[in-house]
Design an enzyme around this catalytic site. Structure first.
Site, PDB file in Angstrom:
ATOM      1  N   THR A 123     -52.933 -19.786   4.640  1.00  0.00           N
ATOM      2  CA  THR A 123     -53.449 -18.993   5.893  1.00  0.00           C
ATOM      3  C   THR A 123     -54.537 -19.880   6.616  1.00  0.00           C
ATOM      4  OG1 THR A 123     -53.589 -17.364   4.038  1.00  0.00           O
ATOM      5  CG2 THR A 123     -54.953 -17.032   5.972  1.00  0.00           C
ATOM      6  N   GLU A 153     -47.847 -15.932   3.678  1.00  0.00           N
ATOM      7  CA  GLU A 153     -47.600 -15.199   2.612  1.00  0.00           C
ATOM      8  C   GLU A 153     -48.335 -14.049   2.206  1.00  0.00           C
ATOM      9  OE1 GLU A 153     -44.916 -16.144   0.579  1.00  0.00           O
ATOM     10  OE2 GLU A 153     -45.754 -14.331   0.018  1.00  0.00           O
ATOM     11  N   PHE A 256     -54.261   1.015  -1.897  1.00  0.00           N
ATOM     12  CA  PHE A 256     -55.510   0.423  -1.266  1.00  0.00           C
ATOM     13  C   PHE A 256     -56.583   1.164  -0.742  1.00  0.00           C
ATOM     14  CE2 PHE A 256     -55.359  -4.233  -1.778  1.00  0.00           C
ATOM     15  CZ  PHE A 256     -53.998  -4.160  -2.379  1.00  0.00           C
ATOM     16  N   LEU A 257     -56.441   2.702  -1.283  1.00  0.00           N
ATOM     17  CA  LEU A 257     -57.484   3.444  -1.210  1.00  0.00           C
ATOM     18  C   LEU A 257     -58.222   4.116  -2.507  1.00  0.00           C
ATOM     19  CD1 LEU A 257     -55.876   6.147   1.340  1.00  0.00           C
ATOM     20  CD2 LEU A 257     -57.123   4.038   1.795  1.00  0.00           C
ATOM     21  N   CYS A 267     -59.160 -14.161  -1.164  1.00  0.00           N
ATOM     22  CA  CYS A 267     -58.565 -13.786   0.028  1.00  0.00           C
ATOM     23  C   CYS A 267     -59.079 -13.145   1.069  1.00  0.00           C
ATOM     24  CB  CYS A 267     -57.127 -13.541  -0.273  1.00  0.00           C
ATOM     25  SG  CYS A 267     -56.261 -14.728  -1.116  1.00  0.00           S
TER      26      CYS A 267
HETATM   27  C1  UGA Z   1     -54.589 -10.094  -1.122  1.00  0.00           C
HETATM   28  C2  UGA Z   1     -53.268  -9.277  -0.444  1.00  0.00           C
HETATM   29  O1  UGA Z   1     -53.219  -8.122  -1.096  1.00  0.00           O
HETATM   30  C3  UGA Z   1     -51.987 -10.246  -0.542  1.00  0.00           C
HETATM   31  O2  UGA Z   1     -51.036  -9.457   0.267  1.00  0.00           O
HETATM   32  C4  UGA Z   1     -52.379 -11.477   0.267  1.00  0.00           C
HETATM   33  O3  UGA Z   1     -51.322 -12.432   0.122  1.00  0.00           O
HETATM   34  C5  UGA Z   1     -53.319 -12.071  -0.521  1.00  0.00           C
HETATM   35  O4  UGA Z   1     -54.486 -11.355  -0.590  1.00  0.00           O
HETATM   36  C6  UGA Z   1     -53.677 -13.583   0.303  1.00  0.00           C
HETATM   37  O5  UGA Z   1     -54.196 -13.408   1.135  1.00  0.00           O
HETATM   38  O6  UGA Z   1     -53.283 -14.616  -0.625  1.00  0.00           O
HETATM   39  P1  UGA Z   1     -55.016 -10.772  -3.814  1.00  0.00           P
HETATM   40  O7  UGA Z   1     -56.327 -11.060  -3.418  1.00  0.00           O
HETATM   41  O8  UGA Z   1     -54.242 -11.377  -5.063  1.00  0.00           O
HETATM   42  O9  UGA Z   1     -54.137 -10.281  -2.612  1.00  0.00           O
HETATM   43  O10 UGA Z   1     -55.439  -9.203  -4.303  1.00  0.00           O
HETATM   44  P2  UGA Z   1     -55.364  -7.683  -4.200  1.00  0.00           P
HETATM   45  O11 UGA Z   1     -54.410  -6.895  -4.973  1.00  0.00           O
HETATM   46  O12 UGA Z   1     -55.203  -7.403  -2.827  1.00  0.00           O
HETATM   47  O13 UGA Z   1     -56.656  -6.978  -4.404  1.00  0.00           O
HETATM   48  C7  UGA Z   1     -57.896  -7.645  -3.822  1.00  0.00           C
HETATM   49  C8  UGA Z   1     -59.024  -6.812  -4.273  1.00  0.00           C
HETATM   50  O14 UGA Z   1     -59.153  -5.437  -3.663  1.00  0.00           O
HETATM   51  C9  UGA Z   1     -59.315  -6.734  -5.735  1.00  0.00           C
HETATM   52  O15 UGA Z   1     -60.597  -6.979  -6.040  1.00  0.00           O
HETATM   53  C10 UGA Z   1     -59.150  -5.493  -6.180  1.00  0.00           C
HETATM   54  O16 UGA Z   1     -59.814  -5.001  -7.249  1.00  0.00           O
HETATM   55  C11 UGA Z   1     -59.543  -4.589  -4.912  1.00  0.00           C
HETATM   56  N1  UGA Z   1     -58.948  -3.280  -4.635  1.00  0.00           N
HETATM   57  C12 UGA Z   1     -57.638  -3.305  -4.251  1.00  0.00           C
HETATM   58  C13 UGA Z   1     -59.611  -2.261  -4.438  1.00  0.00           C
HETATM   59  O17 UGA Z   1     -60.747  -2.169  -4.743  1.00  0.00           O
HETATM   60  N2  UGA Z   1     -58.964  -0.893  -4.241  1.00  0.00           N
HETATM   61  C14 UGA Z   1     -57.934  -1.059  -3.932  1.00  0.00           C
HETATM   62  O18 UGA Z   1     -57.182   0.150  -3.613  1.00  0.00           O
HETATM   63  C15 UGA Z   1     -56.932  -1.812  -4.016  1.00  0.00           C
END
Ligand code: UGA
Length: 475
Positions: A123, A153, A256-257, A267
């Protein structure tokens, strides 16, 4: 089949290397960390990711995938595609530090021995592709035909293999038809097996910015819901109903809500900060990003303060004991980077609370991270072996990370183990009715039905939730 060199065996590099080998390419993965390479050669993954180690073993055994720490060895196979997937940490003042990508480009320039494409998967800020082109032009570009391509990615930790193999889209930032065609052929097996995956070609600048835009948009949705959850708490509304209500609008969707303790990981925090710096440098302002960040960090403090307030009025014993279930920043990973658990534990320990911790996978990482903190107090922090051991004689249970395992716990037994059966559910993981049925004092995020105390009540001390004044950068 292409001969592909992947540079960087971190999350993105390793998952890409294994997936591309699985898709039929001949892949060699290079990392300068010799210990990591030796482990990978033995089939041991340095990261916890469901399904990864099994596929790693299969690909290594079939010789579709090999590992090396040597550039000389890596270039012996004359790779036709080189994927750069080294990390780009947050540098000084929030800027994305691309020095490792630049160093890798320099090494590629010194080694290149055939026409190829150099694919930037790390990134990186807008304009990095141009910089890498410039590095390669001075070293190797004149002798060989080389295209520099942006290919961000989008995989999530914990679902990385699935996300790679069934990506919603593959984005390629290219400046020539040749480059686009090469990228299409690399991804052809994936596009054939996953017909819903879109292949989107655009210019490298748009591609680079799309990556930041995607993560910032997702982070914004989370912060919006967390902000709204506080309004729900105050007004007697239920944030889960609101999520369904707005998510049923196809223009919005429910992903993601999920209100909770906000986002962590390596990330979102890093990428929204980098986008903020890009905007400030361009004198565009970044009020939106400041608000996303402020809501995200105050969500943790807000939760911890609610717990403290409860303990002060409901527990007479000293020291007060809090159990914590879930330490990693989200389930299915052992990644502790920017995990909400860290801020919450720090907050409680600094105020004299003893904590009993449990996570199904991240205990080792958590121990290494927490025992290095200035506030670490071994007398106040207990590392439990099971979820039920963690709740013994505790005054409150905090659900911080929503591991499936916690759904299997017998709630009746849970209640008998606790000194005071109160549960603070930071992920709206349990059902309110079920918790009430078993007689817990139950608190969750933006679901006011069972709130016993007003979690927004100001109990003094530092300001818990504010929109920071927008700091304008001076040039
Ligand atoms: C995120 C992105 O979703 C990926 O598409 C991206 O490739 C990645 O970053 C990156 O840039 O490498 P990631 O950090 O692995 O992926 O995790 P997510 O599943 O996106 O969750 C991120 C955070 O948001 C977590 O702490 C999760 O608990 C939180 N979250 C997620 C919420 O609080 N609410 C939601 O509805 C969804």
């Amino acid at each position: 089949m292409k001969s592909i060199l992947v540079i960087g065996a971190g999350y993105v590099g390793l998952v890409s290397a294994i997936s591309l080998a699985h898709l039929g390419h001949r892949v060699i993965c290079l990392d300068i960390d010799i210990n990591k390479i030796e482990q990978l050669q033995l089939g041991n993954s340095p990261i916890y990711e469901p399904g990864l180690e099994l596929l790693l073993e299969t690909c290594v055994q079939s010789q579709a995938l090999s590992f090396t720490a040597s550039y000389d060895e890596a270039f012996m196979c004359k790779p036709s595609a080189i994927i750069v997937a080294v990390d780009t940490p947050m540098g000084n003042n929030g800027y994305c530090d691309i020095s490792r990508v630049e160093a890798v480009a320099q090494s590629i320039g010194n080694q290149i021995n055939s026409d190829c494409v150099v694919i930037i998967k790390s990134t990186v800020p807008v304009g990095t592709n141009r910089k890498i082109e410039a590095i390669l032009t001075t070293s190797a570009l004149e002798k060989y035909k080389i295209d520099v391509i942006s290919n961000p990615e989008f995989l999530r930790e914990g679902a990385a293999l699935h996300d790679f193999m069934h990506a919603d889209r593959v984005i390629v930032g290219v400046r020539s038809e040749r480059a686009e065609e090469i990228m299409r052929s690399i991804y052809a097996p994936l596009l054939n097996s996953s017909p819903k995956t879109k292949f989107l070609a655009m210019d490298p600048e748009s591609s680079e910015l799309t990556k930041y835009a995607a993560n910032s948009m997702l982070a914004m949705r989370i912060s919006f819901m967390n902000w709204l959850s506080r309004i729900a708490d105050k007004t007697g509304a239920n944030i889960d109903c609101i999520r369904e209500g707005i998510g049923s609008d196809r223009r919005i969707g429910t992903a993601f809500l999920q209100a909770g303790l906000g986002f962590g990981g390596s990330c979102f925090p890093k990428d929204i900060e980098a986008l903020k710096q890009i905007a400030l440098d361009l004198d565009i302002g970044a009020d939106l990003i400041y608000a996303i960040q402020d809501i995200n960090s105050s969500q943790r403090t807000h939760f911890a303060r609610t717990v403290l307030e409860y303990l002060e009025t409901h527990s007479k014993t000293e020291p007060k004991v809090v159990s914590i279930w879930g330490l990693s920043f989200k389930p299915n990973t052992d990644d502790m980077r920017e995990a909400p658990s860290l801020d919450i534990i720090e907050y409680l320990v600094k105020r004299g609370i003893s904590v009993q911790l449990f996570d199904p996978i991240a205990m080792d990482h958590a121990y290494r991270t927490i025992s290095n903190q200035s506030w670490y107090d071994p007398n106040r922090i207990i590392w439990a072996k099971t979820p039920l051991e963690a709740v013994e004689n505790s005054d409150a249970l905090l659900l911080i990370t929503e591991w499936d395992l916690f759904k299997q716990i017998d709630l009746k037994e849970l209640k008998t183990k606790m000194r005071n059966p109160s549960v603070f559910d930071g992920r709206n993981f349990f059902s309110i009715d079920e918790m009430e049925y078993y007689g817990f004092s139950y608190f969750s995020i933006g679901r006011s039905k069972a709130q016993e105390i007003d979690p927004l009540q100001d109990i003094g001390g530092e300001k818990e939730f504010s929109y920071v004044p927008i700091k304008r950068k001076t040039h």
